[in-house]
Write an enzyme that holds these catalytic residues in place. Structure first.
Site, PDB file in Angstrom:
ATOM      1  CG  HIS B 219      -2.185  -0.851   0.892  1.00  0.00           C
ATOM      2  ND1 HIS B 219      -2.117  -2.197   0.694  1.00  0.00           N
ATOM      3  CD2 HIS B 219      -3.491  -0.512   0.739  1.00  0.00           C
ATOM      4  CE1 HIS B 219      -3.325  -2.657   0.450  1.00  0.00           C
ATOM      5  NE2 HIS B 219      -4.174  -1.667   0.473  1.00  0.00           N
ATOM      6  CB  SER B 223      -1.513  -2.547  -7.485  1.00  0.00           C
ATOM      7  OG  SER B 223      -2.218  -2.987  -6.365  1.00  0.00           O
ATOM      8  CE  LYS B 247     -10.286  -7.538 -14.014  1.00  0.00           C
ATOM      9  NZ  LYS B 247      -9.654  -6.606 -14.933  1.00  0.00           N
ATOM     10  CG  ASP B 248      -9.967  -8.937  -6.393  1.00  0.00           C
ATOM     11  OD1 ASP B 248      -9.338  -9.379  -7.373  1.00  0.00           O
ATOM     12  OD2 ASP B 248      -9.538  -8.046  -5.651  1.00  0.00           O
ATOM     13  CD  GLU B 291       0.598 -33.930  -1.569  1.00  0.00           C
ATOM     14  OE1 GLU B 291       0.603 -35.016  -2.189  1.00  0.00           O
ATOM     15  OE2 GLU B 291      -0.438 -33.320  -1.297  1.00  0.00           O
TER      16      GLU B 291
END
Lengths: 283, 430
Positions: B219, B223, B247-248, B291
């Site tokens: 922040h 971004s 959007k998320d 894994e």
């Protein structure tokens, strides 16, 4: 600036170092691969693909088949193989009523304690008891079976690749090794006390063919008990013991996915509406 | 923090006013993921994966806490309590399958998040700290996932623990004492299982703490974005809420559909059948594989098959495996190209695609048995992996001629930017 340059110089040297060592391993390995013959694998077969009622996203148990498979387990497999994660009460899930489960449990002896002397003894089972092991311990199991401990079957179909098909293929798959196989892989010939089975990864299995002839088990629903039929039925039963919640899982999945699909379409439409407003304002 | 045009939080009613004075939590949320956080307007769906990773972290903690209520970390009963969860605990099977597949999905979204960062050079100034904290999170995730896989105490749990702790045994002189100290014994047993459970419960909360730092650091510059051009004016940004919450939200819906399709219809597809066999120290599985999310690094470990001068092959493999991730810490200072986005870096882009192929090869070979040709393939890919980050990246960033950048994000999105410009970048970028 010089400091940054030196970081990158160090990085380039370290990077070249790793690259050289990796390529050195590659060259040595490649040389060995060319000059030496790699040990061959024994050619075992992939399990046959058998259609079951519980396959696919809409699969359901075939209760008749589970009961037939249970009978095969009870009359054949249970002589040597335990089923320790399954309780008698669980049998109510495959169509037996409370009375039948009680009666079946009572017909099995489970470890208990003598209420008068406190000594270890056995008592008739209760629905809350788990399937008892045929042997008191692993040493006894090994001693009775030519040193090979019969594995617990509760999770067998989940503990093998393509487990349900594997169990069914293996049980019905015993055969004499072919002459060609023995010619190519003389080491594949079954040793003393071993049995050839093309579905077993090393081709030699300590377990003698457990299902040998038609009618070995008498089915209550009149189905003809061929070796093939018994193998598939017991594989289905062991799929249930490995995951009793399998059908509930698939049935729960559909409403969840339908809800999510609906919610995601709404989320997409609201996203478009919100972003359209933004584009109008600025564009 | 944030841009001068960021909206300020104004409490509208008495309760919120009271709260804002005493403990300004609503203000924090408003400035972090609300209308008070301006975000570049051109973020693609590749910018969804941070939020998704946060979601899967929370999902892992919630399902994990419930599983811990029913699980017993004791080598005698661990396998049986796992089956107890699967059979007798109400919805226990859902909790366990969601947790096991949740780990896989956590890694899927984090890998996409990392490779987003690599393609768009999100690690470059002024965002170095975000990247460094991200690598820390990734390392913590790997440790947590490894210890979690040991808990069901199946065959792969046991033998995986033995192989991975055995790596420390490759360290000269002090390696073996370290290995015994880590395990609390000569082989994995109750002591190891107990401490792995304790750490597996602790580390996710450490991850959550580092995630807070990661977001805090994010922040400060805000971004990055697909053009790599920094925000110049208000028209370059949109408030996080409602634009990116929407959007998320859609991205989360798609991720959940894929996740629950796996949980309900293919819950064991990403696991190994051998882990449904109880741990047996006397019987080694034919192929010990970790894994899937460890496969690329496992391939690097196994690529070093020959002693080199005085360095034993095993030690070299261990150094290379840990080094392959640790070198990510240096990326911000290795790649000095002034252009961030791979879209405007033609030469870098070609090498980036080679890196993707190389990762795919390493992934495949890591899951395959240690035989030829897989070992040779992983040796070539390992060589390229180190070459890419440590040699190619610094050189390419020096010699490459980037393509012209758009003047601003607004221009890139709308074709022109005639708004007044704030801040230092009054001239078009080269």
């Amino acid at each position: 600036m010089t400091k940054l340059l030196s970081i990158r110089l160090v990085a380039i040297l370290v990077g070249l170092g790793f690259t050289v060592v990796a390529l050195y391993s590659f060259v040595v390995g490649a040389y060995a691969a060319i000059t030496e013959e790699a040990p061959g694998h024994l050619p075992y077969e992939e399990p046959r693909d058998i259609a079951y009622s519980f396959d696919g996203p809409f699969g359901k148990w075939d209760v008749q088949q589970l009961q037939r498979g249970f009978k095969v387990y009870n009359e054949v497999c249970s002589a040597c193989h335990s089923l320790k994660y399954v309780a008698f009460r669980d049998l109510e899930q495959i169509g037996y009523d409370e009375g039948q489960v009680k009666a079946f449990a009572a017909s099995k002896q489970v470890p208990g304690i003598d209420p008068n002397t406190g000594e270890a003894t056995t008592r008739p089972g209760l629905p809350t008891d788990y399937f008892p092991s045929p042997y008191p311990n692993n040493v006894a199991a090994a001693a009775a079976n030519n040193n090979a401990i019969p594995p617990d079957l509760s999770l067998m179909t989940k503990a093998r690749h393509d487990g349900t098909n594997y169990v069914a293929s293996l049980l019905a798959g015993y055969a004499e090794p072919s002459a060609e196989l023995l010619e190519e892989h003389p080491e594949a010939a079954p040793g003393p006390g071993l049995h050839h089975n093309p579905y077993f990864p090393n081709l030699n299995l300590a377990m003698a063919p457990p299902l040998a002839m038609t009618g070995q088990v008498t089915y209550d629903d009149g189905t003809e008990a061929t070796v093939q039929q018994m193998s598939e039925d017991v594989a289905a039963f062991l799929t249930w013991t490995a995951e009793p919640t399998l059908v509930k899982r698939k049935q729960t999945g559909w409403p969840v996915l339908i809800f999510l699909l609906f919610a995601t379409v709404l989320a997409y439409l609201s996203k478009n509406q919100i972003w359209a407003a933004a584009k109008r304002k600025n564009g | 923090m944030s841009f001068p045009w960021a909206k300020e939080y104004t409490p509208t009613n008495g309760v919120m006013k009271f709260l804002d004075e005493k403990l300004p939590l609503p203000r924090l949320v408003y400035n972090a993921v609300g209308a008070g956080y301006p975000v570049p307007r051109n973020l693609s769906y590749f910018w969804n994966f941070g939020v998704l990773a946060g979601f899967f972290l929370v999902l892992q903690i919630v399902t994990g806490v419930v599983l811990a209520m029913h699980y017993a970390a004791n080598a005698q009963v661990a396998f049986a309590t796992t089956e107890h969860i699967m059979r007798d605990v109400n919805w226990g099977w859902l909790m366990r399958y969601a947790h096991a597949n949740g780990a896989s999905f956590f890694f899927i979204v984090v890998y996409l998040h990392i490779f987003r960062g690599l393609f768009f050079s999100s690690y470059k100034a002024p965002r170095e700290m975000i990247w460094l904290l991200g690598v820390v999170i990734f390392l913590l995730m790997m440790a947590t996932a490894f210890m979690g896989y040991v808990l069901p105490w199946g065959q792969m749990s046991f033998w995986g623990a033995k192989v991975i702790t055995g790596l420390f045994g490759a360290i000269p002189v002090i390696g073996e004492p370290i290995q015994i100290w880590l395990l609390g014994g000569f082989a994995p047993d109750n002591a190891a299982l107990n401490r792995f459970f304790s750490l597996h419960f602790l580390l996710p909360f450490v991850i959550a703490g580092v995630v807070i730092l990661h977001i805090w650091a994010l922040h400060i510059p805000g971004s990055s974005n697909p053009t790599g051009v920094e925000v110049k004016s208000e028209s370059d940004t949109l408030p996080f809420h409602p634009y990116y919450t929407a959007k998320d939200g859609f991205g989360l819906g798609v991720a959940l559909i894929l996740f629950f399709a796996m949980v309900f219809f293919l819950p064991n597809a990403l696991g190994h059948p051998d882990n449904y066999i109880e741990a047996n120290p006397l019987s080694t599985p034919a192929h010990i594989v970790p894994e899937w999310y460890f496969w690329p690094f496992y391939a690097i470990l196994r690529a070093f098959t020959v002693d080199f001068l005085f360095i034993p092959a095993k030690l070299m493999g261990v150094i290379a495996m840990f080094g392959s991730i640790l070198i990510w810490f240096f990326l911000p200072w290795l790649d000095k190209s002034p252009v961030r986005s791979g879209h405007y870096r033609p030469l870098f882009r070609k090498f980036f695609y080679v890196l993707l192929i190389c990762m795919a090869v390493l992934f495949y070979c890591g899951g395959a048995p240690a035989e030829e040709p897989f070992v040779m393939m992983s040796q070539i890919a390992t060589a390229y992996y180190f070459l890419h980050f440590l040699v190619i990246l610094p050189i390419v960033s020096q010699i490459e001629k980037p393509q012209p950048l758009p003047y601003s994000i607004t221009e890139a999105v709308l074709g022109s930017d005639e708004k007044a410009v704030l801040g230092e970048n009054a001239k078009a970028a080269a």
